[in-house]
Structure formats: structure tokens, C-alpha cells
Design an enzyme around this catalytic site. Sequence first.
Site, PDB file in Angstrom:
ATOM      1  N   CYS A 337      -8.760  -3.449   2.926  1.00  0.00           N
ATOM      2  CA  CYS A 337      -9.591  -3.493   1.715  1.00  0.00           C
ATOM      3  C   CYS A 337     -10.665  -4.582   1.729  1.00  0.00           C
ATOM      4  CB  CYS A 337      -8.744  -3.610   0.457  1.00  0.00           C
ATOM      5  SG  CYS A 337      -6.998  -3.372   0.678  1.00  0.00           S
ATOM      6  N   ARG A 366       1.511  -6.925   9.919  1.00  0.00           N
ATOM      7  CA  ARG A 366       2.225  -7.689   8.898  1.00  0.00           C
ATOM      8  C   ARG A 366       3.523  -8.206   9.493  1.00  0.00           C
ATOM      9  NH1 ARG A 366       1.343  -3.557   3.805  1.00  0.00           N
ATOM     10  NH2 ARG A 366      -0.916  -3.474   4.025  1.00  0.00           N
ATOM     11  N   GLN A 384      -2.967   2.550   9.010  1.00  0.00           N
ATOM     12  CA  GLN A 384      -3.004   3.232   7.718  1.00  0.00           C
ATOM     13  C   GLN A 384      -4.094   4.294   7.733  1.00  0.00           C
ATOM     14  OE1 GLN A 384      -3.808  -0.336   5.369  1.00  0.00           O
ATOM     15  NE2 GLN A 384      -1.857  -0.030   4.355  1.00  0.00           N
ATOM     16  N   ASP A 386      -6.291   4.886   5.689  1.00  0.00           N
ATOM     17  CA  ASP A 386      -6.748   4.160   4.516  1.00  0.00           C
ATOM     18  C   ASP A 386      -8.105   4.674   4.032  1.00  0.00           C
ATOM     19  OD1 ASP A 386      -6.358   2.256   2.654  1.00  0.00           O
ATOM     20  OD2 ASP A 386      -6.610   0.528   3.990  1.00  0.00           O
ATOM     21  N   HIS A 388     -11.004   3.540   0.627  1.00  0.00           N
ATOM     22  CA  HIS A 388     -11.263   2.870  -0.639  1.00  0.00           C
ATOM     23  C   HIS A 388     -12.391   3.578  -1.341  1.00  0.00           C
ATOM     24  CE1 HIS A 388      -9.063  -0.142   1.714  1.00  0.00           C
ATOM     25  NE2 HIS A 388      -8.436  -0.254   0.565  1.00  0.00           N
ATOM     26  N   LYS A 472      -0.757   2.793 -10.642  1.00  0.00           N
ATOM     27  CA  LYS A 472      -0.763   3.582  -9.407  1.00  0.00           C
ATOM     28  C   LYS A 472       0.077   4.845  -9.507  1.00  0.00           C
ATOM     29  CE  LYS A 472       3.068   1.063  -7.351  1.00  0.00           C
ATOM     30  NZ  LYS A 472       3.703   0.567  -6.157  1.00  0.00           N
ATOM     31  N   HIS A 518      -7.494   2.380  -3.967  1.00  0.00           N
ATOM     32  CA  HIS A 518      -6.948   2.432  -2.604  1.00  0.00           C
ATOM     33  C   HIS A 518      -6.152   3.727  -2.517  1.00  0.00           C
ATOM     34  CE1 HIS A 518      -6.919  -2.162  -2.485  1.00  0.00           C
ATOM     35  NE2 HIS A 518      -6.829  -1.934  -3.773  1.00  0.00           N
TER      36      HIS A 518
HETATM   37 ZN   LIG Z   1      -6.615  -1.076   0.172  1.00  0.00          ZN
END
Ligand SMILES: [Zn+2]
Length: 641
Positions: A337, A366, A384, A386, A388, A472, A518
Amino acid sequence: MISITLPDGSVRQYDKGITSMQIAQSISEGLARNVLAAEVNGEVWDASRPIEEDSAVKLLTWNDAKGKSTYWHSSAHLLAEALEALYPGTKFGIGPAIETGFYYDVDFGDEPFSSDDFKKIEDKVIELAKTKSEYIRKPVSKADAVAYFTGKGDEYKLDLIKDLPDGSITFYTQGNFTDLCRGPHIPNTGSIKAVKLMSVAGAYWRGDESRKQLTRIYGVTFPKASELTDYLHLIEEAKKRDHRKLGKELELFAFSEKVGMGLPLWLPKGTALRERLTNFLQKAQVKSGYEQVITPHIGHKNLYVTSGHYEKYGADSFQPIKTPQEGEEFFLKPMNCPHHCEIYKTKPRSYKDLPVRLAEFGTVYRYEQSGELHGLTRVRGFTQDDAHLFCRPDQVKEEFKKVIDLVLYVFGALGFDNYTAQVSLRDPNNKTKYIGTDENWALAESAIIEAAAEKNLPTVVEYGEAAFYGPKLDFMVKDALGRKWQLGTIQVDYNLPERFELEYTGSDNQKHRPVMIHRAPFGSLERFVAVLIEHCAGNFPLWLSPEQFIILPISEKYEEYAKKLSDELKDSDICGLIDFRDEKIGRKIRDAEVKKIPYMLIVGEKEATEGLVSVRKHGTGDLGSMSIQEFKEQIIKEITV
Ligand SMILES: [Zn+2]
Ligand SMILES: [Zn+2]
């Protein structure tokens, strides 16, 4: 009289001292037969315990998690009774319920014990269960409790009593066995119809290595014999489908201690599978107006100071990488992000440009404790799917609907047809702990709820489960074995746009903050592939299979023909290989079955001269012979469905 409020909100009047069991009986005899315990004002009680004041009561049955755990804890008492009957002088530690089943820690003294004794104990448990003995609660004074277990010579119970304040101690007795316990328990042993002792292990008393090691016996019980059979079958199936086992057998991924724990190595076949998943989603995302971006694997410390990650997670993350000269600090990217926020800022944005949808298959790192690592589901480096979305507050609902469509498209293509969504909202009684304006929160929360309703998503709403930066929606799928997994997620964020000072120019010519969303339909490719392997037991849909066919020449003589076929299929983007080994055809077929390759093409004299292939389908068997053209058409049809 007292008022009893039931979960449906109805209020009934009863005499003071009524029990939950009597309340159940007043509703229906059938319900009463199934009641295991009751939640009284949020606390689980014996169904036989008198209620003295106005209360909220929820009757608990086998279908409630708390009902099950009361049942399993009560089964631990029954196991103890059986052990005492079979091994007099046994001393008892603790016997709690666990996620599935229960255990009891016991001290057999000098008597040897092994799982060979399980059958004998199981028989005794069932024999005792059939006596339908009630679990009787009795408050005792500390002195009486000490006297009882001193007489019995049970030092572990005495050790437990030591810490209990006088006046708080209760005993429970069923049949010939009395235990120190605060309860609650099920009404009687009669509902325990099936038992299986699962395993035996050593466990230090109170988890202290300096104290005696006791014998921990794990067991599980059920109210129906068929439920035990189903449960044991499920365990066997889950073992066969374990993604760590199949990942190795199908040569999809591996781990190496030298590379590092929790860092998966994708092997060629696993990579082929993963790339197909990526291409599939990328294609769908392009259609939905996403733009693909690529960002580096590390980021400057300042990036994470701005995003707030440094303050929040810095100490528990992989520690910074330092440049040799300037002494600058960089972090492995824990999420994509912040990088995407910086991409958003590369040019001025107007209200007409929104939404901006930036997508990246971004690999993040992580730190997880080594004990927490598990196959592909808990790793230290993962990718991910991912994206945004930067949008105006009035676009949140439309964007949510589009993401829901995308997630459902992904689930549908991969055979996950059993799913629910959880909507996590603010705690309405504690609105101050959240960032963002009340107005925006209200707008986003109703947008999510409306989007889910308009898409007919089966939804549960949880209050107080939202992150501090936004509400979320999470998707939970049930796999083929009925196990629940959390996969896709969509999350509103008011925090990062603020921290990165993101802006767009509104129709009023003023600067405004965009809302950031996200979203990750798979969650991560690692986790998704793990769940997919276990869901389909390694039998991937044809379009995803790393190898869609294998050609099995009956002998060396037909290798040329096999190569010709293989080239022809590859020209149509159908992937596979040829088994050139000097093995009997039966052996080649068996090996291809183990590898779960969807199609086997057997070629010998007849096929080579007539331009045919003999087709076998994995899990189905012989499909007969056909021309290569016919086979190609069939497979293309199957892939595009
Ligand atoms: Zn994110
Ligand atoms: Zn108990």
C-alpha cells in the site's frame, strides 16, 4: 416470578429457581432432550442449576460451540472415571475440552501405559456412559476439599485447590467419580454414545519442566456413532489432502533450510500453476479497469514512518537493511500500500480520474515465529494479489460491488461454491477509537452492507471487528471437507490517504481526500494455492493443471509419433509431456495416475498408423480412441468452460 429473555427476544415468566432444563421442557420435549447446558447472562451453566433472578438464557445443544465444549469437558470426567475403574490409584491433573475433543493429564504411577490400552478404556467409557449418571454439582468448603483429596492421595488436585479461595470450590460427581471442577457439565452421561481415544503424549504438570511428566490422553466423543465415523473419515481425508504432502508429491513447491524457513521455493510445475492463476486474475482485472504496476521489494524507512507501519510493527518485523556508506535504512516490504500511495501522488488527480485502480502481484515479507510457520499457509515471504482503489466517497459502494463480482468470479472458476462474507463494522458504543469522520464511516458501512445485499451475498455482520482505519468485508470459503478458510478481503482505509496527504480536485475546484480500498481476492497466492490443493485434493481444474496431458508410447518405436502429437497440442497452447522411459505401459499409466495428470494419451502400432490416440482420463478411465483433432477440440472445450 422471574423474567427469562430468550435469544429471539421473547420474554417468559417462570417461578424463581427454575432451571434451564425446565425452561427447555416448557418449550418442547424434543428441545429438552438435546439441551447440554445453557448460557445464563453470558456465562455457561449446568442446565440443572436454578436461576434465581431475571436473566437472559440461551439453551445450548450440540450445534453450539459452547454446547460441544461442555460435552467434551464432561467426557473428560467420564474418561477419568473409566481410568480410575481400570487402574485404581491413578492420580488426576486437569481435563479440559479442546477445539475438537478433550484430554486428561493423569499419573499412572509406575504402571506402564500405551495406546494398546485404548480399546479397553473406550469400552469402559461406553459401559459407564450407558448408566446415564447425572453430573451432580456440590459446593464444598476448602477444608472439606483438601480432606477429600488428601484421603484419596491426589497431590495434583491438592495443588490446584491451594490457589482457590474458600467459598468458590465445587465438586462434580458422576457415577463413582468425584472431581474438583468449577463446571459446567452436561445433564448426564447418556448422551455420550461414541468415543475414540486419539493419542497419548507426555505433559509436564502445570507446563513446568522441573515438575513431573504426566500422561496426556487425547480423546473425542460424539452423541451418534455415525458422527464419529464421519469425523475419523474426515481426518483420514485431510491427511491425504494435506497440501504439504501433495505439494511434494506433485512437485509444486519445496522448502530449503539453507534458503530459510518459511520461504517457499516454487518448482517449475508449481510456477506454471501459479502463473495461470495470475494470468487468469490479471485478465479479469484488466476488464474491470485495473492498471498493473510493479514496485520494489524494499522501501526506505521514511516510507514506513509515514505509513505508520514503522511505529506499529517495526520492532516485530525483519530488521532494517543498511546501506554501507550513507547508513540509510531500508525495510523489506511488509505490504504494498505505501508504494501504491506514492504512485497515486505522481500526478495531480481530478474527480473525473477516479477511481484509480492500481494492481500488483506484490511479494511481501513478514516475520513469523518459526513455531508458527506451516506449509504455504503461514510463511515469511508471500505474494499478494493486491490492488488499491482510490475513489471518491460516493464511489465506495459501486467499487465494493465490482470487487465482490471479481471475487465470486474467481471462486466460481475454481470450484468454491460454498462461501459466506463477514462484514466488520465499528463498535457503535466506542466510536472515538476510529480514524476518519463519522460521516464517511457511516457512508462506507452502509455502502458495504448494501453492496453485499445487492449481490445476494450470505453475510454476517460483526460489530467492533473493524480495523481502526476502516470497515471491511472478508470472504470465508468452505472446502470440500467442510473446513472453513478465510480467503479474499476488501478493506476501506481512511488512514493512509491522510498520512500520505493524497488529494484530488473535486468538481467544486477544492482539494479532497480520496477513500482508499485494499482488496485481494485470493488473499495471497501461497495461501490460496494451499487451500486449492486441499480443496480439490490435487486434482486441479484442467485449465490450471501444470501438465494437462502425458503421452505414453507403448515402445520406443512410437516416440516420433508421440513427439509429433505433442508439438501439435502445444501449438494449441495445451501443455504436457511425453513419458520416454523404458517401462511397461501399465507402469507408465500407474505413475501418471499418481501425478494426477488429467489426460493420458496412449500410442502404439494402431494409433500411429491410423493417426489416432487412445485416451484415458484421470479418475474416469478409458475414453476410447479418437483423432488428435477430436481430442484437441474436447480439451479446448473443457478449458474454456
Ligand atoms: Zn493494502
Ligand atoms: Zn468438569
